[in-house]
Design a protein around this motif. Structure first.
Motif, PDB file in Angstrom:
ATOM      1  N   UNK A   1       0.782  -1.439   0.079  1.00 35.28           N
ATOM      2  CA  UNK A   1      -0.036   0.086   0.030  1.00 35.28           C
ATOM      3  C   UNK A   1       0.849   1.217   0.020  1.00 35.28           C
ATOM      4  N   UNK A   2       1.972   1.335   0.667  1.00 28.26           N
ATOM      5  CA  UNK A   2       2.911   2.407   0.896  1.00 28.26           C
ATOM      6  C   UNK A   2       3.643   2.576  -0.396  1.00 28.26           C
ATOM      7  N   UNK A   3       3.991   1.590  -1.127  1.00 33.62           N
ATOM      8  CA  UNK A   3       4.860   1.806  -2.228  1.00 33.62           C
ATOM      9  C   UNK A   3       4.097   1.988  -3.439  1.00 33.62           C
ATOM     10  N   UNK A   4       3.102   1.285  -3.518  1.00 35.33           N
ATOM     11  CA  UNK A   4       2.123   1.402  -4.885  1.00 35.33           C
ATOM     12  C   UNK A   4       0.679   2.063  -4.571  1.00 35.33           C
ATOM     13  N   UNK A   5      -0.326   1.545  -3.722  1.00 36.61           N
ATOM     14  CA  UNK A   5      -1.358   2.144  -3.505  1.00 36.61           C
ATOM     15  C   UNK A   5      -2.235   1.201  -2.676  1.00 36.61           C
ATOM     16  N   UNK A   6      -3.338   1.672  -1.896  1.00 34.94           N
ATOM     17  CA  UNK A   6      -4.257   0.669  -0.956  1.00 34.94           C
ATOM     18  C   UNK A   6      -4.957  -0.123  -1.965  1.00 34.94           C
TER      19      UNK A   6
END
Length: 435
Positions: A293-298
């Motif tokens: 989630x932090x690298x790409x998205x939720x």
């Protein structure tokens, strides 16, 4: 110990030799590269390709690397494994004279004659800082946007690189980047089987030498340094944070980052940051879902879009395909987290294309994990706009998102140094005049 483990150890030894540098590091590299692999097969690094005899065979753009690099099965250009950054100052006062300009031009050209222009030979660029152009009475051409480096977030306090020039050496062969540095500075009599006759010795002074690496297995071999827990980095991860990057659909093209007008048409600008990473929480406290989630998205996390280090994603991080760039504010409020790639999707140009061509790589210089974040863009303003999107100040304190916490990967990185450079076209690579 498996063959894979032995090969990782061998790659670690090559990386360590690059970090050590000098004659001892070069000797170690050449010895390792001459040995057969653990499977008994011939070592492909013993094939030391010849250089490029005619300058006409080479592109005028110094940054034209993609055509001469490996690609993965998805068509993504693969950056060379080993990197050396050389920061240096011209030894004279004021402008560079024509004699020294010609000497440097001959030395750079001899490197091309010594090593094939390719990732299995040697790729390199020579860039010049705003401080270099301050040596001249006339201003830098208005066609080039090259401000002095500055802090680009309210929470960072970096030092600034001000040496005149930056030489970036890259190769899949560790020995090539070490040997090329020594040849360039007149420390060897022969390089890649050729006599060294042209150097920059006596006209520049080396200020700093930095090293790095990128590729599956290399970061996992360096979990014995500060900044990352032992055994935490996936063995097939190319970077310390455990995920692939450099998807071709999320990168600017070499054409789009090229300056199109003025005396430096065919060149580009380069930004170099040293980012220190602190990954104890990333691996010991954050779950796999939180890291995605932090690298790409939720959305990437909820829909299990990322397998392993992300090789399944192909040639795109899927930020455009999923439309998560339009959900940054909503995700901050509803999910309590926004992704790094998700935020960057907002920094695209008027055609919806990325502004930066990233060529960053990992480092353990000074015994700590980090990233030499190197990007190419037509103007430094493109980098500043992209970094502003990464800062996510518009969603700080929205929902569960803070200034750095849950705001992409900001809480895990610290900007230590910044520098801006002009990469002139190859025809003006040697100590260019401002216009």
């Amino acid at each position: 110990m498996t063959d894979g483990d032995r090969n990782l150890t061998r790659r670690e030894a090559l990386r360590a030799a690059v970090a050590v540098g000098g004659s001892a590091g070069l000797a170690a590299c050449l010895n390792l590269e001459s040995q057969p692999t653990e499977t008994g097969e011939a070592n492909r690094n013993t094939d030391r390709p010849d250089g490029t005899e005619s300058a006409a065979e080479l592109p005028n753009r110094q940054h034209a690397w993609n055509e001469f690099s490996r690609t993965d099965k998805h068509g993504n250009p693969v950056l060379a494994r080993h990197h050396v950054l050389l920061l240096a100052n011209y030894v004279g006062d004021g402008p560079v004279d024509d004699v020294d300009r010609k000497q440097a031009a001959n030395a750079f050209r001899e490197l091309e004659e010594t090593y094939r222009w390719a990732s299995d030979g040697l790729l390199f660029t020579v860039g010049y800082s705003p401080a270099y152009f301050d040596r001249y009475d006339e201003p830098l051409s208005e066609s080039v946007d090259l401000p002095r480096p500055a802090a680009l977030a309210p929470f960072e306090d970096p030092s600034f690189d001000t040496p005149d020039l930056l030489v970036h050496l890259a190769s899949d062969r560790a020995s090539a980047v070490l040997e090329a540095k020594q040849a360039l500075f007149g420390e060897l009599e022969t390089a890649n089987g050729s006599e060294v006759t042209e150097t920059i010795d006596g006209i520049v002074e080396l200020v700093d030498r930095r090293t790095g690496f990128i590729g599956p297995g290399l970061p996992a071999e360096h979990d014995d340094v500060d900044g990352v827990p032992d055994g935490a980095v996936p063995k097939d991860a190319p970077l310390f944070m455990g995920f692939k990057s450099g998807f071709v659909e999320n990168q600017a093209t070499e054409n789009s980052v090229t300056i199109t007008e003025g005396p430096f048409a065919g060149g580009t600008t380069q930004h170099l940051s040293l980012l220190r990473t602190e990954l104890d929480q990333w691996y010991n406290q954050d779950s796999r879902e939180q890291r995605v989630a932090k690298m790409f998205s939720a959305t990437h996390a909820a829909e299990d879009l990322v397998e392993g280090v992300g090789d399944n994603l192909g040639d795109s991080s899927l930020v455009s395909e999923t439309g998560v760039g339009d959900r940054v504010s909503d995700d901050a409020f509803e999910e309590g987290v926004v992704g790094h790639a998700q935020k960057l999707a907002r920094a695209r140009d008027e055609n919806g294309d990325p502004r930066l061509l990233r060529r960053d790589f990992a480092t353990v210089d000074d015994g700590r994990t980090g990233v030499h974040f190197l990007s190419l863009q037509e103007s430094i303003a493109d980098f500043i706009q992209t970094r502003s999107a990464m800062n996510g100040t518009d969603v700080a304190n929205v929902g569960g998102v803070g200034t750095k916490n849950n705001n992409g990967i900001l809480q895990y990185i610290t900007t230590v140094r910044r520098g801006n450079y002009l990469l002139p076209p190859r025809s003006k690579r040697s100590f260019p005049r401002p216009s």
